[in-house]
Design a protein around this motif. Structure first.
Motif, PDB file in Angstrom:
ATOM      1  N   ALA A 203      71.250 -42.967 108.693  1.00 51.04           N
ATOM      2  CA  ALA A 203      70.897 -43.176 107.287  1.00 51.04           C
ATOM      3  C   ALA A 203      72.147 -43.306 106.427  1.00 51.04           C
ATOM      4  CB  ALA A 203      70.023 -42.027 106.793  1.00 51.04           C
ATOM      5  N   LEU A 204      73.162 -42.498 106.720  1.00 51.50           N
ATOM      6  CA  LEU A 204      74.419 -42.589 105.971  1.00 51.50           C
ATOM      7  C   LEU A 204      75.095 -43.935 106.193  1.00 51.50           C
ATOM      8  CD1 LEU A 204      75.860 -39.003 106.512  1.00 51.50           C
ATOM      9  CD2 LEU A 204      75.237 -40.028 104.328  1.00 51.50           C
ATOM     10  N   VAL A 205      75.018 -44.453 107.412  1.00 52.91           N
ATOM     11  CA  VAL A 205      75.584 -45.774 107.681  1.00 52.91           C
ATOM     12  C   VAL A 205      74.899 -46.827 106.808  1.00 52.91           C
ATOM     13  CG1 VAL A 205      75.726 -47.610 109.412  1.00 52.91           C
ATOM     14  CG2 VAL A 205      76.352 -45.286 110.026  1.00 52.91           C
ATOM     15  N   GLU A 208      76.052 -46.408 103.231  1.00 50.20           N
ATOM     16  CA  GLU A 208      77.430 -46.875 103.072  1.00 50.20           C
ATOM     17  C   GLU A 208      77.508 -48.398 103.078  1.00 50.20           C
ATOM     18  OE1 GLU A 208      80.746 -45.265 102.925  1.00 50.20           O
ATOM     19  OE2 GLU A 208      79.332 -43.916 101.947  1.00 50.20           O
ATOM     20  N   LEU A 209      76.711 -49.044 103.901  1.00 46.27           N
ATOM     21  CA  LEU A 209      76.692 -50.513 103.915  1.00 46.27           C
ATOM     22  C   LEU A 209      76.242 -51.060 102.569  1.00 46.27           C
ATOM     23  CD1 LEU A 209      75.176 -51.210 107.463  1.00 46.27           C
ATOM     24  CD2 LEU A 209      77.508 -51.675 106.720  1.00 46.27           C
ATOM     25  N   ARG A 210      75.240 -50.438 101.971  1.00 52.28           N
ATOM     26  CA  ARG A 210      74.797 -50.870 100.638  1.00 52.28           C
ATOM     27  C   ARG A 210      75.906 -50.635  99.611  1.00 52.28           C
ATOM     28  NH1 ARG A 210      70.761 -54.274 101.510  1.00 52.28           N
ATOM     29  NH2 ARG A 210      68.851 -53.302 102.293  1.00 52.28           N
ATOM     30  N   TYR A 211      76.580 -49.498  99.715  1.00 50.58           N
ATOM     31  CA  TYR A 211      77.630 -49.180  98.756  1.00 50.58           C
ATOM     32  C   TYR A 211      78.769 -50.200  98.826  1.00 50.58           C
ATOM     33  CZ  TYR A 211      81.402 -46.627  96.452  1.00 50.58           C
ATOM     34  OH  TYR A 211      82.441 -46.281  95.629  1.00 50.58           O
ATOM     35  N   HIS A 212      79.071 -50.660 100.041  1.00 49.30           N
ATOM     36  CA  HIS A 212      80.152 -51.640 100.209  1.00 49.30           C
ATOM     37  C   HIS A 212      79.648 -53.079 100.129  1.00 49.30           C
ATOM     38  CE1 HIS A 212      83.316 -48.759 101.301  1.00 49.30           C
ATOM     39  NE2 HIS A 212      82.376 -48.078 101.927  1.00 49.30           N
ATOM     40  N   GLU A 213      78.396 -53.243  99.692  1.00 49.55           N
ATOM     41  CA  GLU A 213      77.801 -54.571  99.457  1.00 49.55           C
ATOM     42  C   GLU A 213      77.762 -55.410 100.732  1.00 49.55           C
ATOM     43  OE1 GLU A 213      79.842 -56.389  96.205  1.00 49.55           O
ATOM     44  OE2 GLU A 213      79.060 -54.983  94.722  1.00 49.55           O
ATOM     45  N   ARG A 214      77.514 -54.774 101.854  1.00 49.15           N
ATOM     46  CA  ARG A 214      77.288 -55.482 103.112  1.00 49.15           C
ATOM     47  C   ARG A 214      75.778 -55.556 103.335  1.00 49.15           C
ATOM     48  NH1 ARG A 214      82.202 -57.848 104.569  1.00 49.15           N
ATOM     49  NH2 ARG A 214      83.821 -56.459 103.743  1.00 49.15           N
ATOM     50  N   ASN A 215      75.109 -56.267 102.422  1.00 49.31           N
ATOM     51  CA  ASN A 215      73.646 -56.232 102.405  1.00 49.31           C
ATOM     52  C   ASN A 215      73.031 -56.937 103.618  1.00 49.31           C
ATOM     53  OD1 ASN A 215      73.417 -54.801  99.934  1.00 49.31           O
ATOM     54  ND2 ASN A 215      73.889 -56.680  98.818  1.00 49.31           N
ATOM     55  N   ARG A 216      73.668 -58.013 104.083  1.00 43.30           N
ATOM     56  CA  ARG A 216      73.120 -58.694 105.255  1.00 43.30           C
ATOM     57  C   ARG A 216      73.128 -57.771 106.477  1.00 43.30           C
ATOM     58  NH1 ARG A 216      73.020 -64.283 105.723  1.00 43.30           N
ATOM     59  NH2 ARG A 216      73.919 -64.128 107.818  1.00 43.30           N
ATOM     60  N   LEU A 217      74.221 -57.049 106.646  1.00 45.47           N
ATOM     61  CA  LEU A 217      74.283 -56.110 107.762  1.00 45.47           C
ATOM     62  C   LEU A 217      73.287 -54.972 107.587  1.00 45.47           C
ATOM     63  CD1 LEU A 217      78.157 -55.881 108.315  1.00 45.47           C
ATOM     64  CD2 LEU A 217      76.495 -57.084 109.730  1.00 45.47           C
ATOM     65  N   ALA A 218      73.168 -54.491 106.353  1.00 43.33           N
ATOM     66  CA  ALA A 218      72.228 -53.393 106.098  1.00 43.33           C
ATOM     67  C   ALA A 218      70.793 -53.827 106.369  1.00 43.33           C
ATOM     68  CB  ALA A 218      72.374 -52.915 104.652  1.00 43.33           C
ATOM     69  N   ASP A 219      70.410 -55.011 105.875  1.00 45.76           N
ATOM     70  CA  ASP A 219      69.044 -55.499 106.092  1.00 45.76           C
ATOM     71  C   ASP A 219      68.764 -55.691 107.581  1.00 45.76           C
ATOM     72  OD1 ASP A 219      68.569 -55.511 103.378  1.00 45.76           O
ATOM     73  OD2 ASP A 219      69.120 -57.623 103.123  1.00 45.76           O
TER      74      ASP A 219
END
Length: 259
Positions: A203-205, A208-219
């Motif tokens: 969940a933290l990963v 963190e992905l959202r915080y660093h604007e890596r939305n494609r990876l997060a999705d």
């Protein structure tokens, strides 16, 4: 006239055949193509047809010529065959290059997973060492078994450990993504969260992905984790996401599990 000759047994005259050939050549030239037969070959076919209809004594010879011409027309074009061989060679080369890149991607992902595993092992050892130093029993005190500690509220040391592991994974994924290797970054995230990290760390990963604007990876990670992992792990991650202020991602991972 053409329809009449096509739908009746009549044989067209020589003048009509030559005019038709000239028109076909003119039409084909507009597309930079040939008609596939020479004028002499066409006239030979015409003469053969007339001979067969009239019982010409030259019919056997003309029949042989027709067979020869038909065989030539049906034989594969050398230029086309050479082009097909070149295309097939290029396809084989592309497949080999793709296989090589996939193998390199798997090897790189394995290396990154090994780094994450080593980092977690070192971190866990450090936490255990520090805890032992703080909890040295007094001399003569009877050692007793530790009672289970409720998960909530969470221990600050455990939260710090989770955050460090999550940030380590995200940092490596960011580095790969920034260098144009998004596929390898996603592979690292997926394998780390399913093989190494706990639901809390996973969940933290995602956070963190959202915080660093890596939305494609997060999705992609949310969808893959919800689809492939067991219900208990998915629910644990969804609860962690909700508690960390990411209700939309919590709902997304539950929807992926249901789908």
């Amino acid at each position: 006239m053409l329809s009449r000759y096509l739908n009746t047994p009549r044989i067209p005259g020589l003048v009509f055949v030559e005019q038709l050939y000239q028109q076909a050549c003119a039409d084909a030239a507009t597309y930079s193509q040939g008609v596939g037969i020479t004028r002499e070959q066409l006239l030979a076919l015409h003469a053969s047809a007339l001979g067969e209809r009239g019982g010409c004594e030259y019919c056997p010879e003309l029949g042989g010529r027709i067979d020869s011409l038909t065989e030539q027309l049906n034989s594969p074009c050398p230029a086309c065959m050479a082009r097909q061989r070149r295309q097939e060679a290029r396809r084989r080369q592309r497949r080999r290059q793709l296989a090589t890149r996939m193998q390199a991607t798997r090897q790189e992902a394995a290396k990154q997973l090994a780094v994450v595993a080593d980092f977690k092992a070192e971190l866990a050892e450090k936490v255990v060492t520090e805890a032992g130093q703080r909890e040295r029993p007094a001399a003569g005190q009877t050692a007793s078994a530790l009672l289970p500690v409720p998960r909530r509220p969470r221990d600050r040391q455990q939260s710090t450990k989770d955050m460090l592991a999550a940030r380590q994974v995200v940092a490596q994924a960011e580095e790969l993504d920034s260098s144009g290797r998004e596929d390898l970054a996603f592979t690292l995230l997926r394998q780390s969260t399913t093989e190494l990290l706990t639901p809390a760390e996973t969940a933290l990963v995602m956070v963190e992905l959202r915080y660093h604007e890596r939305n494609r990876l997060a999705d992609g990670l949310i969808h893959a984790y919800g689809r492939d992992q067991g219900n208990q792990d998915v629910m644990a991650v969804a609860l962690e996401l909700h508690e960390k202020g990411a209700p939309d991602d919590a709902g997304a991972i539950l929807r992926a599990a249901l789908a």
